[in-house]
Scaffold this motif. Sequence first.
Motif, mmCIF file in Angstrom:
data_model
loop_
_atom_site.group_PDB
_atom_site.id
_atom_site.type_symbol
_atom_site.label_atom_id
_atom_site.label_comp_id
_atom_site.label_asym_id
_atom_site.label_seq_id
_atom_site.Cartn_x
_atom_site.Cartn_y
_atom_site.Cartn_z
ATOM 1 N N ALA A 397 66.913 1.323 -46.087
ATOM 2 C CA ALA A 397 68.008 1.653 -45.180
ATOM 3 C C ALA A 397 68.854 0.410 -44.927
ATOM 4 C CB ALA A 397 67.452 2.195 -43.874
ATOM 5 N N ALA A 398 70.164 0.603 -44.916
ATOM 6 C CA ALA A 398 71.138 -0.464 -44.654
ATOM 7 C C ALA A 398 71.081 -1.599 -45.673
ATOM 8 C CB ALA A 398 70.970 -1.024 -43.238
ATOM 9 N N SER A 399 70.552 -1.319 -46.861
ATOM 10 C CA SER A 399 70.511 -2.330 -47.920
ATOM 11 C C SER A 399 71.844 -2.396 -48.647
ATOM 12 C CB SER A 399 69.398 -2.010 -48.921
ATOM 13 O OG SER A 399 69.665 -0.778 -49.578
ATOM 14 N N LEU A 400 72.067 -3.525 -49.323
ATOM 15 C CA LEU A 400 73.290 -3.751 -50.078
ATOM 16 C C LEU A 400 72.992 -3.879 -51.558
ATOM 17 C CD1 LEU A 400 75.003 -6.398 -47.771
ATOM 18 C CD2 LEU A 400 75.870 -4.104 -48.251
ATOM 19 N N SER A 401 73.815 -3.228 -52.361
ATOM 20 C CA SER A 401 73.789 -3.366 -53.817
ATOM 21 C C SER A 401 75.233 -3.550 -54.263
ATOM 22 C CB SER A 401 73.164 -2.132 -54.482
ATOM 23 O OG SER A 401 71.845 -1.906 -53.993
ATOM 24 N N VAL A 402 75.434 -4.162 -55.415
ATOM 25 C CA VAL A 402 76.794 -4.424 -55.892
ATOM 26 C C VAL A 402 76.884 -4.120 -57.377
ATOM 27 C CG1 VAL A 402 78.644 -6.122 -56.148
ATOM 28 C CG2 VAL A 402 77.100 -6.249 -54.181
ATOM 29 N N VAL A 403 77.906 -3.359 -57.751
ATOM 30 C CA VAL A 403 78.205 -3.070 -59.156
ATOM 31 C C VAL A 403 79.682 -3.343 -59.385
ATOM 32 C CG1 VAL A 403 78.239 -1.324 -60.974
ATOM 33 C CG2 VAL A 403 76.408 -1.300 -59.271
ATOM 34 N N ALA A 404 79.989 -4.085 -60.454
ATOM 35 C CA ALA A 404 81.384 -4.363 -60.830
ATOM 36 C C ALA A 404 81.722 -3.577 -62.086
ATOM 37 C CB ALA A 404 81.584 -5.853 -61.064
ATOM 38 N N HIS A 405 82.894 -2.960 -62.092
ATOM 39 C CA HIS A 405 83.340 -2.158 -63.231
ATOM 40 C C HIS A 405 84.614 -2.763 -63.799
ATOM 41 C CE1 HIS A 405 80.547 1.259 -62.848
ATOM 42 N NE2 HIS A 405 80.598 0.981 -61.558
ATOM 43 N N ALA A 407 87.808 -3.197 -66.798
ATOM 44 C CA ALA A 407 88.814 -2.304 -67.369
ATOM 45 C C ALA A 407 88.438 -1.804 -68.751
ATOM 46 C CB ALA A 407 90.171 -3.012 -67.427
ATOM 47 N N ASP A 408 87.534 -2.508 -69.438
ATOM 48 C CA ASP A 408 87.155 -2.069 -70.784
ATOM 49 C C ASP A 408 86.027 -1.056 -70.764
ATOM 50 O OD1 ASP A 408 85.056 -3.659 -70.059
ATOM 51 O OD2 ASP A 408 85.168 -5.015 -71.782
ATOM 52 N N GLY A 409 85.612 -0.613 -69.562
ATOM 53 C CA GLY A 409 84.554 0.385 -69.454
ATOM 54 C C GLY A 409 83.183 -0.192 -69.230
ATOM 55 N N ASN A 410 83.039 -1.518 -69.339
ATOM 56 C CA ASN A 410 81.740 -2.147 -69.097
ATOM 57 C C ASN A 410 81.489 -2.300 -67.603
ATOM 58 O OD1 ASN A 410 80.784 -2.571 -71.790
ATOM 59 N ND2 ASN A 410 82.341 -4.166 -72.022
ATOM 60 N N ALA A 411 80.219 -2.539 -67.266
ATOM 61 C CA ALA A 411 79.835 -2.698 -65.865
ATOM 62 C C ALA A 411 78.789 -3.792 -65.740
ATOM 63 C CB ALA A 411 79.290 -1.379 -65.311
ATOM 64 N N SER A 412 78.690 -4.356 -64.542
ATOM 65 C CA SER A 412 77.728 -5.411 -64.278
ATOM 66 C C SER A 412 77.057 -5.144 -62.938
ATOM 67 C CB SER A 412 78.446 -6.771 -64.248
ATOM 68 O OG SER A 412 77.562 -7.801 -63.822
ATOM 69 N N VAL A 413 75.729 -5.053 -62.946
ATOM 70 C CA VAL A 413 74.974 -4.905 -61.701
ATOM 71 C C VAL A 413 74.724 -6.303 -61.147
ATOM 72 C CG1 VAL A 413 72.839 -4.109 -60.632
ATOM 73 C CG2 VAL A 413 73.908 -2.757 -62.449
ATOM 74 N N ARG A 414 75.256 -6.582 -59.973
ATOM 75 C CA ARG A 414 75.192 -7.933 -59.421
ATOM 76 C C ARG A 414 74.174 -8.084 -58.310
ATOM 77 N NH1 ARG A 414 81.642 -9.609 -59.194
ATOM 78 N NH2 ARG A 414 81.939 -9.722 -61.453
ATOM 79 N N LEU A 415 73.754 -6.976 -57.725
ATOM 80 C CA LEU A 415 72.831 -7.052 -56.595
ATOM 81 C C LEU A 415 72.172 -5.692 -56.422
ATOM 82 C CD1 LEU A 415 72.042 -9.095 -54.282
ATOM 83 C CD2 LEU A 415 73.711 -7.896 -52.864
ATOM 84 N N LEU A 416 70.902 -5.703 -56.008
ATOM 85 C CA LEU A 416 70.201 -4.439 -55.764
ATOM 86 C C LEU A 416 69.275 -4.589 -54.566
ATOM 87 C CD1 LEU A 416 69.531 -1.525 -56.664
ATOM 88 C CD2 LEU A 416 67.700 -2.490 -58.070
ATOM 89 N N ASN A 417 69.447 -3.706 -53.571
ATOM 90 C CA ASN A 417 68.539 -3.584 -52.425
ATOM 91 C C ASN A 417 68.378 -4.896 -51.658
ATOM 92 O OD1 ASN A 417 66.857 -1.904 -50.812
ATOM 93 N ND2 ASN A 417 65.043 -2.856 -51.730
ATOM 94 N N ASP A 418 69.480 -5.561 -51.371
ATOM 95 C CA ASP A 418 69.433 -6.772 -50.565
ATOM 96 C C ASP A 418 69.327 -6.390 -49.093
ATOM 97 O OD1 ASP A 418 69.656 -9.299 -49.486
ATOM 98 O OD2 ASP A 418 71.839 -9.381 -49.715
#
Length: 424
Positions: A397-405, A407-418
């Motif tokens: 609960a109230a955790s932070l995750s970050v995903v960047a998307h 323009a070429d369709g790729n993505a990067s997971v930068r953070l999970l369940n902080d």
Amino acid sequence: MREFIVEADGGSRGNPGPAGYGSVVLDAVTGETLVETYEYLGVVTNNVAEYRGLLAGLRAAHDLDPTASVHVRMDSKLVVEQMSGRWKIKHPDMKPLAMEAGRIYPPGQVTYEWIPREQNKHADRLANEAMDSGASASSVRRGAVVGASSSVRASFSVTSSAVTVTSSATTFSAAAGSSAAGPAKSPGGGAAGARSTADVRAARNVASPGWAPADMGAPATFVLLRHGETPLTPQKRFSGSGGTDPALSDVGREQAQRAAEAMARRGTIEYILASPLTRTRETAAAVADRLGLDVTVEDGLIETDFGAWEGLTFGEVRELYPDDLNAWLADPEAEPTGGGESFTATATRIAATRDKLVAAYAGRTVLLVTHVTPIKTFVRLALGAPPESLFRMELSAASLSVVAHYADGNASVRLLNDTSHLRP
């Protein structure tokens, strides 16, 4: 039947940044250059520029002979694989361009080949000329030359200054208010000045706000905040979109305030979107009050509907609906008892929401206040992980995750369940 070779390229100084394309149409038998075309595009991504180069090359070939067979050669693996049908086209900016390219010639009349960059120098040179001229003088928008043994024609669209395009047969000059032939002069230092101007524009574009420094252009960065606790959370009861829509508990409200302080310290959030359920809107409101922002409700961020399982614990569901639960755990298309939402349906909804938001918030950092299943699905889709990976992620609960998307369709997971911001 005539045979053409189309070589195309596109580039962006900054990705996205000042961009242009270059295309060449060759006679497949003689190797003679029939068409050169280039255009300065303004600020777009590499992939958009490459697709625009493909479109220009195919249109130029079609103008010569709509019945010809065309072999496209490009150093863009993405464009070649997508247009060949081997890769899916996920990004909303790419789909309409690919569809448009596919309509120029009938199916089967165009083939695609990836070539190394050093074998695509002609189109690459034209693309760079387009970027140089467009970035320096904003004068050259498009140029094309068709040269053949029996005829030569040229077409230009020029807003100011002069442009000269040379083929092996003829030199053409077009000018606005001048008849002098010769290369267009860029103000303030010629080609070197053009490159300097383009570099400055690209640097400004890449430096747009983000959760972390952009390394492949300016992405749409989604900071995913799970709502704070409700009375059902510590009891680990199913709480989706089809239940009682509980509000935050006292603990949940405290968690929302701590999340708000964390967002304020980072200072990069530009927009806040929230699921329509009460617990997410309350969490989002706490952050919005601290940051001085408004909250936009986004229906696509709503939690999965757990059907008849709403309000029950996992153990209670196993006791009451063992066969349905086993099917749900084994098959992403299985629905919870009573017509709930399957993981496949949730993923389809989240993917559509993601595509819409990536297009709307390119280069921006957006806080998405949502739920367990949507956040896990955002991460799963970004990783290209199988559906069963949903059961292998912890999301507090109230955790932070970050995903960047990008323009070429790729993505990067930068953070999970902080959850570091929740500790005193």
